[in-house]
Design a protein around this motif. Structure first.
Motif, short mmCIF file in Angstrom:
data_model
loop_
_atom_site.label_atom_id
_atom_site.label_comp_id
_atom_site.label_asym_id
_atom_site.label_seq_id
_atom_site.Cartn_x
_atom_site.Cartn_y
_atom_site.Cartn_z
N VAL A 23 0.84 -1.21 0.00
CA VAL A 23 0.00 0.00 0.00
C VAL A 23 0.87 1.26 0.00
CG1 VAL A 23 -1.63 1.33 1.40
CG2 VAL A 23 -2.01 -1.09 1.04
N GLY A 24 1.89 1.27 0.84
CA GLY A 24 2.79 2.43 0.89
C GLY A 24 3.52 2.65 -0.42
N ALA A 25 3.98 1.57 -1.04
CA ALA A 25 4.69 1.71 -2.31
C ALA A 25 3.76 2.18 -3.42
CB ALA A 25 5.33 0.38 -2.70
N SER A 26 2.52 1.70 -3.42
CA SER A 26 1.60 2.15 -4.47
C SER A 26 1.24 3.62 -4.30
CB SER A 26 0.35 1.28 -4.49
OG SER A 26 -0.33 1.37 -3.26
N ILE A 27 1.08 4.06 -3.06
CA ILE A 27 0.83 5.49 -2.83
C ILE A 27 2.03 6.32 -3.26
CG2 ILE A 27 0.50 7.24 -1.02
CD1 ILE A 27 -1.23 5.16 0.46
N GLY A 28 3.22 5.87 -2.89
CA GLY A 28 4.44 6.58 -3.29
C GLY A 28 4.62 6.64 -4.79
N ASN A 29 4.37 5.52 -5.47
CA ASN A 29 4.48 5.52 -6.93
C ASN A 29 3.46 6.45 -7.57
OD1 ASN A 29 6.61 3.74 -7.10
ND2 ASN A 29 5.30 1.94 -7.26
N GLY A 30 2.27 6.49 -7.02
CA GLY A 30 1.26 7.39 -7.55
C GLY A 30 1.66 8.85 -7.38
N LEU A 31 2.20 9.18 -6.22
CA LEU A 31 2.64 10.56 -5.99
C LEU A 31 3.79 10.95 -6.91
CD1 LEU A 31 2.47 10.76 -2.09
CD2 LEU A 31 0.98 11.89 -3.73
N VAL A 32 4.76 10.06 -7.07
CA VAL A 32 5.90 10.36 -7.94
C VAL A 32 5.45 10.52 -9.38
CG1 VAL A 32 8.02 9.36 -8.91
CG2 VAL A 32 7.65 9.31 -6.47
N THR A 33 4.57 9.64 -9.83
CA THR A 33 4.10 9.72 -11.20
C THR A 33 3.27 10.98 -11.44
OG1 THR A 33 4.06 7.32 -11.26
CG2 THR A 33 2.86 8.46 -12.99
N SER A 34 2.44 11.34 -10.47
CA SER A 34 1.65 12.56 -10.65
C SER A 34 2.54 13.80 -10.68
CB SER A 34 0.61 12.69 -9.54
OG SER A 34 1.22 12.97 -8.30
N LYS A 35 3.58 13.82 -9.85
CA LYS A 35 4.50 14.96 -9.89
C LYS A 35 5.31 14.99 -11.18
CE LYS A 35 3.35 16.68 -5.99
NZ LYS A 35 2.69 17.97 -5.91
N PHE A 36 5.61 13.81 -11.72
CA PHE A 36 6.31 13.76 -13.01
C PHE A 36 5.44 14.35 -14.11
CE2 PHE A 36 6.71 11.25 -16.98
CZ PHE A 36 7.91 11.78 -17.42
N ILE A 37 4.18 13.98 -14.15
CA ILE A 37 3.28 14.50 -15.17
C ILE A 37 3.07 16.00 -14.98
CG2 ILE A 37 0.91 14.41 -16.04
CD1 ILE A 37 1.00 11.39 -15.44
N GLU A 38 2.96 16.43 -13.72
CA GLU A 38 2.82 17.86 -13.45
C GLU A 38 4.05 18.64 -13.91
OE1 GLU A 38 2.63 20.60 -9.46
OE2 GLU A 38 1.58 18.67 -9.44
#
Length: 83
Positions: A23-38
């Motif tokens: 769960v923690g890794a999936s949240i972290g991956n989501g945050l990193v990917t969203s910041k990359f797209i931003e």
């Protein structure tokens, strides 16, 4: 009786370790990917630098569930409290 309690505790601990790490890794991956797209939408010319940093970050984040899986395996198979 104590042996079965220790086995159940090890199973619950292993399940919690793997589940919470996933769960923690999936949240972290989501945050990193969203910041990359931003960042990509704000500065398209910095695509290569952002992409490399994103890959490094995702790789480090994915190491956490692997470490949790190793700890869970140790809890299950190499537990010194279970004889």
């Amino acid at each position: 009786m104590e042996h079965s309690i220790m086995v159940v505790a090890a199973l619950i601990g292993a399940g919690l370790a793997i589940g919470l790490a996933a769960v923690g890794a999936s949240i972290g991956n989501g945050l990193v990917t969203s910041k990359f797209i931003e960042g990509l939408t704000r500065q398209p010319e910095a695509k290569n630098v952002l992409f490399i940093n994103t890959l490094i970050s995702v790789g480090l984040i994915e190491a956490v569930p692997i470490i949790a899986a190793v700890i869970a395996i140790v809890l299950l198979y190499a537990n010194p409290l279970i004889k």
